[in-house]
Design a protein around this motif. Structure first.
Motif, short mmCIF file in Angstrom:
data_model
loop_
_atom_site.label_atom_id
_atom_site.label_comp_id
_atom_site.label_asym_id
_atom_site.label_seq_id
_atom_site.Cartn_x
_atom_site.Cartn_y
_atom_site.Cartn_z
N ALA A 10 -6.83 -1.81 7.56
CA ALA A 10 -6.29 -3.13 7.22
C ALA A 10 -6.50 -4.14 8.34
N LEU A 26 0.86 -1.19 0.00
CA LEU A 26 0.00 0.00 0.00
C LEU A 26 0.90 1.23 0.00
N ILE A 33 -5.03 3.92 7.59
CA ILE A 33 -4.87 2.75 6.73
C ILE A 33 -4.54 1.52 7.57
N ILE A 34 -3.72 1.70 8.61
CA ILE A 34 -3.40 0.59 9.52
C ILE A 34 -4.68 0.05 10.14
N GLN A 91 -0.96 7.06 7.32
CA GLN A 91 -0.79 5.67 7.73
C GLN A 91 -1.72 5.19 8.85
N SER A 146 3.88 -1.63 8.91
CA SER A 146 3.74 -0.23 8.53
C SER A 146 5.08 0.49 8.68
N VAL A 159 -0.24 -6.48 9.40
CA VAL A 159 0.25 -5.18 8.92
C VAL A 159 1.72 -4.96 9.28
N VAL A 167 2.57 -1.26 4.48
CA VAL A 167 2.07 0.11 4.33
C VAL A 167 3.24 1.08 4.19
#
Length: 377
Positions: A102, A9, A98-99, A95, A111, A109, A88
């Motif tokens: 997900a 991502l 998005i974390i 972020q 990241s 994850v 990520v």
């Protein structure tokens, strides 16, 4: 065991120049890159093309926000049952959301650093992860590649085993030159940062992590006093910090970081020093890797019966493979192949210490700040 289905991502510089090459060095039995996502179709397609070339893939799914399409959205990617993990690599302030998205979709994850743009957000993420998703055996790790560098890990093992005696002092001295033509400066989200510290946060957590990896837990700093300043108007809000640190074992340190150097040559002396009661350790960058120099001192009797100090030196150089190691550790942990070396790598409760150091350094203005309390979750 089947390879872990992975998606990347983010399609920026680091995804192309670090994460794809890292994946290319890992065995195909460990993972399978299924898809990539970016905000624009153009950037996502570019990353997918690079991935196909570098990883010898016949196809890679392409997902994006613009132009809008429900079939090509991030939600569509996260709904795929053949993708169990995401890497990520997005702008710092993007972020956290998005974390969460997900993890909520049931994905493991990894990241990119920093863990979050500030300590408050990092704590919220850690609490939510440990309450909601860790019990479901979902793995979340922070990709701090300095922590995964073999040289820093080996240096840490030597210091912890007492090679240089009791830690007395430590120093991180990093002087960087950034001009407006730098590919890192030209990244739009770095040019006008909407997060504290600008380059100081983005890059500064690396150098904190290197110290954290080399120092024993008792020498991790818990008190800080600092001054922050801006010397190049186009590197707001600050480009320089000078920090004094104090640790529970009464050792103390200096953390010096600037991106306002007038010349690249001034950074030739960059590195780390850990001083102990029986010697010292130096960590410096060399071409393609990191050099560790360990000097130890012991008292011996000479032929004349008198005592004298005798010095010995060890030097080793390790290839710089931190990104590869952090990705490999993450994938092995997911697949149950991880060993003791993977157990603490990228742990959120450790990486929050790096953000706390930068945040405290930006806000101290000479006042004493309790780093331990700031980073405590």
């Amino acid at each position: 065991m089947a390879p872990v289905g992975v998606a990347i991502l983010g399609a920026g510089i680091f995804a192309k120049e670090a994460h794809l090459p890292a994946l290319s060095k890992l065995p195909s039995s460990l993972y399978s890159l299924k898809a990539v996502y970016s905000r624009s179709q153009e950037s996502a397609s570019s990353l997918a093309s690079s991935a196909k070339d570098l990883l010898s893939l016949s196809s890679v799914g392409v997902y994006y926000d613009t132009p809008q399409s429900s079939d090509s959205s991030l939600a569509a990617l996260l709904s795929r049952s053949d993708i169990s993990a995401v890497i990520v690599v997005l702008p710092i302030t993007t972020q956290p959301g998005i974390i969460r998205q997900a993890l909520k979709a049931g994905k493991h994850v990894l990241s990119e650093k920093p863990i979050a743009p500030d300590v408050k957000t990092a704590k919220e993420l850690i609490v939510e992860y440990e309450r909601e998703y860790k019990p479901k055996n979902l793995v979340w790790r922070v990709a701090e590649n300095f922590e995964a560098e073999p040289a820093f890990q080996k240096a840490g093992a030597l210091v912890k085993e007492g090679k240089i005696g009791k830690v007395i002092a430590y120093q991180s001295k990093i002087i960087n030159y950034i001009d407006k033509d730098s590919k890192w400066y030209k990244t739009p989200w770095r040019t006008i940062p909407d997060y504290q510290g600008g380059f100081l946060l983005d890059g500064g957590v690396h150098f904190s992590a290197a110290l954290r990896t080399m120092l024993p837990e008792s020498s991790h700093p818990t008190l800080l006093s600092s001054f922050a300043s801006l010397h190049k108007s186009w590197l707001p809000p600050h480009d320089t910090i000078h920090v004094i640190l104090r640790s529970p074992d009464k050792s103390s340190g200096i953390y010096e970081l600037t991106f306002a150097s007038p010349s690249p040559s001034l950074g030739s002396g960059n590195g780390y020093t850990i001083t102990g009661s029986a010697g010292y350790l130096l960590a410096t960058n060399v071409k393609g890797g990191i050099q560790i120099t360990v000097k130890t001192v012991k008292t011996v009797k000479g032929d004349d019966g008198k005592e004298k100090d005798e010095e010995s030196e060890e030097v080793f150089v390790e290839e710089s493979v931190g990104v590869k190691n952090e990705v490999e550790s993450f994938l092995k942990t997911i697949s149950g192949q991880g060993g003791p070396q993977d157990a603490g790598l990228g742990e959120p409760r450790q990486t929050i210490k790096d953000v706390a150091l930068i945040e405290a350094a930006l806000n101290s203005e000479g006042s004493l700040i309790d780093l331990g309390a700031l980073a405590s979750v």
